[in-house]
Enzyme design. Structure first.
Site, PDB file in Angstrom:
ATOM      1  N   HIS A 164       0.837  -1.224   0.000  1.00  0.00           N
ATOM      2  CA  HIS A 164       0.000   0.000   0.000  1.00  0.00           C
ATOM      3  C   HIS A 164       0.862   1.261   0.000  1.00  0.00           C
ATOM      4  O   HIS A 164       0.457   2.296   0.517  1.00  0.00           O
ATOM      5  CB  HIS A 164      -0.946   0.035   1.206  1.00  0.00           C
ATOM      6  CG  HIS A 164      -1.699  -1.241   1.417  1.00  0.00           C
ATOM      7  ND1 HIS A 164      -2.917  -1.497   0.849  1.00  0.00           N
ATOM      8  CD2 HIS A 164      -1.381  -2.360   2.123  1.00  0.00           C
ATOM      9  CE1 HIS A 164      -3.338  -2.707   1.202  1.00  0.00           C
ATOM     10  NE2 HIS A 164      -2.410  -3.252   1.961  1.00  0.00           N
ATOM     11  N   SER A 285      15.799  20.792 -17.120  1.00  0.00           N
ATOM     12  CA  SER A 285      14.602  21.581 -17.388  1.00  0.00           C
ATOM     13  C   SER A 285      15.034  22.885 -18.023  1.00  0.00           C
ATOM     14  O   SER A 285      16.094  23.420 -17.698  1.00  0.00           O
ATOM     15  CB  SER A 285      13.876  21.848 -16.070  1.00  0.00           C
ATOM     16  OG  SER A 285      13.086  23.013 -16.180  1.00  0.00           O
ATOM     17  N   LYS A 291      16.938  20.959 -11.955  1.00  0.00           N
ATOM     18  CA  LYS A 291      16.298  19.691 -12.285  1.00  0.00           C
ATOM     19  C   LYS A 291      17.189  18.711 -13.040  1.00  0.00           C
ATOM     20  O   LYS A 291      17.927  19.078 -13.934  1.00  0.00           O
ATOM     21  CB  LYS A 291      15.044  19.939 -13.147  1.00  0.00           C
ATOM     22  CG  LYS A 291      13.926  20.674 -12.451  1.00  0.00           C
ATOM     23  CD  LYS A 291      13.339  19.916 -11.267  1.00  0.00           C
ATOM     24  CE  LYS A 291      12.434  18.777 -11.677  1.00  0.00           C
ATOM     25  NZ  LYS A 291      11.127  19.204 -12.135  1.00  0.00           N
ATOM     26  N   GLU A 298      10.474   7.596 -17.437  1.00  0.00           N
ATOM     27  CA  GLU A 298       9.110   8.084 -17.648  1.00  0.00           C
ATOM     28  C   GLU A 298       8.600   7.703 -19.040  1.00  0.00           C
ATOM     29  O   GLU A 298       7.440   7.323 -19.212  1.00  0.00           O
ATOM     30  CB  GLU A 298       9.054   9.601 -17.477  1.00  0.00           C
ATOM     31  CG  GLU A 298       9.271  10.030 -16.031  1.00  0.00           C
ATOM     32  CD  GLU A 298       9.439  11.534 -15.913  1.00  0.00           C
ATOM     33  OE1 GLU A 298       8.542  12.263 -16.327  1.00  0.00           O
ATOM     34  OE2 GLU A 298      10.500  11.959 -15.420  1.00  0.00           O
TER      35      GLU A 298
END
Ligand code: ARG
Length: 466
Positions: A164, A285, A291, A298
């Site tokens: 969970h 970025s 970043k 992804e």
């Protein structure tokens, strides 16, 4: 006799047609823009067919020689980029046959004896897919090896195991990685199984009902390396369940990749900080200078959507088709091609990226210490002292509540405090409450104990060797 009927496709269907196709219909029905990718399979299939026709005395030895010579020229033309693919010739099959006839004349016109594009295309796709399967299989091995070798270094590196998304019990990072090895091992098995059903020869089915020529289908199968021949001509030309199965395999495999990618993204985030990825797998970025984004992971997660989408597309393509061949089947190719390309690139890049993971063991350990990951171990300890498990569970829940209120770990409670929850607790409880002690205690086959995990590493290395 000297004209080439395929030179003008309106005539390829014979004199029956009184008007040419509109430009739009031609473009709509043509597949050559994408199915030219099947050219090598198409030529191999044709050569095997011609060889058999000659062996059976259906065409002359000279015809076979002409076909072989013409096909060799066509291979050279295609490889050098000189071959002129023509939209008006619809697909890869008619393009190659028309060129063959231009090059060698009558023999080219005899090639299609006892054959239809229906059994031809089914054969081509199977041949093509088989060779792609044979390049994907080693990539699945490489993926597993990358995970196993990283695991080999981390059988003692403790991290929180989650259920969970809540800290559950301590596990080793190696154990976690080896879970993915099991998944990819099953994917590899599935792929090998799919290959068996891909590798069956449709040729000889002709348009749908078989053919009146005395073909030797077994000979063609042997020449092309097929394990067997399709036993029903209607099925041979119409079903694409081999493509569905492959697509199912690819979807499951991509779902595994996607889950791993999701974890990599999480682990690399500041909130976890469990790993770092080499710069070459990250992007920056354009606005936020700090970043370093895990774009590769992804994208792998994102591309899973298209592969699963292709499976849905193919299933839907097949579901309404009556026997036998329908032009719908032409739509099987682009999804299949894209599935293969996406899976191939994804497996390659993921295996490389996994090999470059830098593990931040301290952060993993700190996270494991935060969520009372050894609460089950304390309960198990009490069971070993004679308490029924349910009572032990309840006792530990009290202890966790107290520790939570004070903002400390179970291991930080004093022995006297622990004995307040149950007098059976003794000094040896300390080992049960440490992360390493907890891991060591799970010494069952398939458990996270370092000795078990190292045994699994050895098993995988042996399995993947060679
Ligand atoms: N381009 C077609 C396909 O991909 C080849 C078979 C065409 N057969 C036919 N009867 N129109 O399926």
């Amino acid at each position: 006799m000297s004209t080439n009927p395929l030179a003008n496709k309106a005539q390829a269907w014979s004199a029956l047609f009184s008007e040419p196709m509109s430009e739009l219909v031609q473009r709509y029905t043509a597949s050559v823009g994408f199915d030219q990718r099947l050219w090598r399979a198409d030529i191999d299939g044709s050569l095997a067919h011609a060889d058999m026709l000659a062996a059976q005395g259906i065409i002359a030895a000279q015809d076979l020689a002409d076909i072989q010579r013409g096909m060799a020229l066509i291979v050279a033309e295609i490889e050098s980029g000189e071959f002129q693919w023509k939209l008006e010739l619809e697909d890869v099959h008619l393009n190659i046959e028309a060129r063959l006839t231009e090059l060698v004349g009558l023999a080219g016109k005899r090639l299609h004896t006892g054959r239809s594009r229906n059994d031809q295309v089914a054969t081509d796709v199977r041949l093509w897919l088989r060779s792609e399967i044979d390049t994907l299989a080693p990539l699945l091995v490489a993926m597993q090896r990358a995970l196993v070798e990283l695991a080999a270094e981390h059988s003692d590196t403790v991290m929180p195991g989650f259920t969970h998304m809540q800290v559950a019990q301590p596990v080793s990072f190696a154990h976690h990685l080896l879970a993915y090895v099991e998944m990819f091992a099953r994917d590899a098995d599935r792929l090998a199984d799919v290959r068996k059903r891909v590798n069956v020869l449709p040729l000889g089915a002709a348009a749908l009902a078989g053919t009146s020529y005395p073909l030797d289908r077994e000979r063609v199968a042997r020449t092309l390396g097929f394990d067997g021949i399709c036993q029903n001509s209607l099925d041979a030309v119409s079903d694409r369940d081999f493509a569905l199965e492959f697509s199912g395999f690819a979807s499951i495999c991509m779902v595994h990749v996607s889950r791993l990618s999701e974890e990599i993204v999480l682990w690399m985030s500041q909130n976890f900080g469990f790993i770092d990825l080499a710069d070459r797998y990250c992007t920056g970025s354009s606005i936020m200078p700090q970043k370093r984004n895990p774009d590769v992971a992804e994208l792998a997660r994102g591309k899973t959507g298209r592969v699963v989408g292709h499976l849905m597309g193919l299933l839907t393509l097949m579901k309404g088709q009556p026997l036998t061949y329908n032009k719908d089947n032409q739509e099987d190719k682009e999804p299949l091609f894209d599935t293969v390309d996406t899976l191939r690139d994804t497996l390659r890049i993921m295996a490389e990226m996994v090999g470059g993971i830098r593990v931040k063991a301290d952060a993993m350990e700190r996270a494991a210490l935060r969520g009372y990951a050894t609460a089950t171990d304390l309960a198990d300890y009490l069971v070993k002292k004679g308490l029924p498990f349910r009572d032990a569970h309840e006792t530990v829940a009290h202890a966790v509540k107290v520790a939570l209120q004070r903002g400390i770990d179970l291991a930080e409670l004093s022995l006297a405090e622990l004995q307040g929850f149950n007098p059976a607790i003794e000094a040896d409880v300390a080992d049960a409450l440490t992360l390493q002690g907890s891991m060591r205690s799970r010494n069952v086959v398939g458990g996270t104990a370092p000795s078990q995990v190292l045994a699994q590493v050895a098993r995988h290395r042996e399995r993947l060797a060679g």
